[in-house]
Design a protein around this motif. Structure first.
Motif, PDB file in Angstrom:
ATOM      1  N   LYS A 172       6.770   0.450   1.564  1.00 34.53           N
ATOM      2  CA  LYS A 172       7.195  -0.605   0.637  1.00 34.53           C
ATOM      3  C   LYS A 172       6.977  -1.988   1.252  1.00 34.53           C
ATOM      4  CE  LYS A 172      10.750   2.267  -1.594  1.00 34.53           C
ATOM      5  NZ  LYS A 172      12.228   2.474  -1.790  1.00 34.53           N
ATOM      6  N   ASP A 173       6.873  -2.028   2.582  1.00 34.02           N
ATOM      7  CA  ASP A 173       6.608  -3.264   3.302  1.00 34.02           C
ATOM      8  C   ASP A 173       5.103  -3.365   3.530  1.00 34.02           C
ATOM      9  OD1 ASP A 173       6.233  -5.260   5.269  1.00 34.02           O
ATOM     10  OD2 ASP A 173       8.247  -4.937   6.072  1.00 34.02           O
ATOM     11  N   GLN A 174       4.465  -4.350   2.945  1.00 33.11           N
ATOM     12  CA  GLN A 174       3.016  -4.471   3.027  1.00 33.11           C
ATOM     13  C   GLN A 174       2.516  -4.804   4.433  1.00 33.11           C
ATOM     14  OE1 GLN A 174       1.826  -7.609   0.393  1.00 33.11           O
ATOM     15  NE2 GLN A 174       2.975  -9.200   1.480  1.00 33.11           N
ATOM     16  N   ASN A 175       3.424  -5.204   5.320  1.00 34.55           N
ATOM     17  CA  ASN A 175       3.038  -5.533   6.685  1.00 34.55           C
ATOM     18  C   ASN A 175       3.139  -4.341   7.635  1.00 34.55           C
ATOM     19  OD1 ASN A 175       2.497  -8.339   6.236  1.00 34.55           O
ATOM     20  ND2 ASN A 175       4.712  -8.648   6.075  1.00 34.55           N
ATOM     21  N   ILE A 176       3.453  -3.170   7.078  1.00 33.82           N
ATOM     22  CA  ILE A 176       3.554  -1.956   7.883  1.00 33.82           C
ATOM     23  C   ILE A 176       2.478  -0.971   7.456  1.00 33.82           C
ATOM     24  CG2 ILE A 176       4.970   0.074   8.386  1.00 33.82           C
ATOM     25  CD1 ILE A 176       7.412  -1.658   8.290  1.00 33.82           C
ATOM     26  N   LYS A 177       1.807  -0.418   8.429  1.00 32.91           N
ATOM     27  CA  LYS A 177       0.823   0.631   8.183  1.00 32.91           C
ATOM     28  C   LYS A 177       1.372   1.941   8.728  1.00 32.91           C
ATOM     29  CE  LYS A 177      -3.930   2.104   9.178  1.00 32.91           C
ATOM     30  NZ  LYS A 177      -5.210   1.771   9.854  1.00 32.91           N
ATOM     31  N   VAL A 178       1.411   2.957   7.876  1.00 33.24           N
ATOM     32  CA  VAL A 178       1.939   4.261   8.273  1.00 33.24           C
ATOM     33  C   VAL A 178       0.783   5.242   8.457  1.00 33.24           C
ATOM     34  CG1 VAL A 178       3.395   6.206   7.604  1.00 33.24           C
ATOM     35  CG2 VAL A 178       4.120   3.869   7.081  1.00 33.24           C
ATOM     36  N   ILE A 179       0.815   5.942   9.577  1.00 34.68           N
ATOM     37  CA  ILE A 179      -0.159   6.994   9.857  1.00 34.68           C
ATOM     38  C   ILE A 179       0.621   8.283  10.105  1.00 34.68           C
ATOM     39  CG2 ILE A 179      -1.916   7.811  11.487  1.00 34.68           C
ATOM     40  CD1 ILE A 179      -2.634   4.882  11.990  1.00 34.68           C
TER      41      ILE A 179
END
Length: 371
Positions: free
Chosen positions: A70-77
């Protein structure tokens, strides 16, 4: 000459714009979180009360990802997004290749009695047999891998001595790992009212091979009838995922705050005190640990206003310098937390020292005596 000047000016403008763009891209670099669902595929994990650890861990991980994304500044892998087998070395490699900021591994525990509660682990030598058994159980998945003898260079999950060399690689990130683990445990305890099994250290291979702050979360015991049912439920999985995600977001915000204003601590003193009070002890009889804050020729008054608000202060005069210390304890876990707090207060180069009979001794020698 005029054309040469124009060409040089052009080059200057291009370089300046390039540097500006690089700075902008760097400043906009996303915060990368690698989420690792334990077990999977031919490794179902523990089957307490008929539940499957691999499935529950994956559901929790996917829900954590939804919250973080939901936070556009976080990338989840993700190390896995379905029921597949992923080798331990590959889980760490995924995080390392991504140059991740955090590695978070989720599991469910099991035991022969009716134990319950949630605990979060960072890498370290086991203090108790129980911690060793947990690490041993999670590490034994290597036996399911092809060529594991070559891959893990003789590592034996059943041998405590195999764990001794594992802590060195993660030592640089231990403070940050403890910070995240503390935030996770506080959320579990304060918001969800789960039994707090505290922040602990143990030798998990999957944490050992990562090059960033890393934690392994045991969300609870599937072997406990009530807790197993809770973790197997949609509500339980959603609850746990939201609190883990909130801890990750708090950790990231804290880092941003510390970068913007180094005088602002990442965590509040009451959180450190709570973590110390609820944490597992690691006592070294006859040894006193302190955090060395600074060395100065000035004889400063031991008051909090002289030391960024820190209390429990002491000093020794060595040669022509006064050495200033924070804390005084035989509990190594406690002094590690105090070092974390001191660093977040602004003492970025502080470190732990050890004393025996009021004489400073090498910290490495003390830690090598651990059983």
């Amino acid at each position: 000459m005029k054309s040469k000047f124009i060409f040089q000016l052009f080059l200057f403008i291009v370089v300046a714009l390039s540097n500006s763009l690089v700075s902008e891209v760097y400043s906009q670099k996303k915060f990368v979180v690698v989420l690792d669902a334990g077990h999977g595929g031919k490794d179902p994990g523990n089957r307490g009360n008929g539940y499957k650890e691999a499935d529950i861990a994956l559901k929790i991980i996917l829900k954590i990802g939804v919250e973080l994304e939901k936070d556009q500044n976080i990338k989840v892998i993700y190390t896995r997004k379905k029921n597949v087998f992923v080798e331990l070395r590959e889980r760490a490699a995924i995080a390392n290749r991504a140059d991740a900021n955090l590695f978070v591994s989720v599991h469910c525990d099991a035991f022969t009695n009716n134990a319950y509660g949630a605990g979060t682990f960072v890498l370290g030598l086991h203090k108790s047999k129980a911690n060793f058994e947990i690490a041993k159980k999670e590490n034994e998945v290597i036996f399911l891998e092809d060529n594991y003898k070559e891959t893990y260079a003789g590592f034996d999950p059943s041998a405590p001595e195999s764990l001794i060399g594992m802590t060195l690689m993660q030592e640089e990130y231990l403070d940050q790992s403890i910070l995240l683990a503390t935030l996770v445990q506080n959320n579990f305890t304060n918001t969800l009212k789960r039994k707090n099994r505290s922040v602990k250290q143990a030798g998990f291979w999957v944490l050992h091979n990562t090059y960033m702050p890393s934690v392994l979360i045991e969300t609870g015991f599937l072997t406990n009838k009530k807790e197993g049912a809770y973790l197997n439920s949609k509500k339980g999985q959603t609850d746990m995922a939201k609190e883990i995600a909130k801890a990750i977001l708090s950790y990231r915000s804290s880092l941003s705050l510390a970068t913007e204003n180094s005088k602002n601590p990442v965590i509040e003193e009451n959180e450190i005190v709570e973590a110390i009070e609820n944490g597992e002890e690691k006592i070294y009889e006859g040894i006193t640990f302190k955090v060395q804050l600074a060395a100065s020729s000035k004889d400063l008054e031991l008051k909090p206003f002289n030391f960024k608000g820190l209390k429990e202060l002491s000093r020794n005069k060595e040669g022509g310098l006064f050495k200033y210390y924070y804390g005084d304890t035989s509990d190594y876990n406690k002094i590690q937390l105090m070092k974390t707090f001191a660093r977040e207060k602004g003492y970025s180069t502080c470190y732990i020292v050890a004393f025996k009979e009021n004489k400073k001794i090498k910290l490495t020698e003390v830690l090598q005596t651990e059983d």
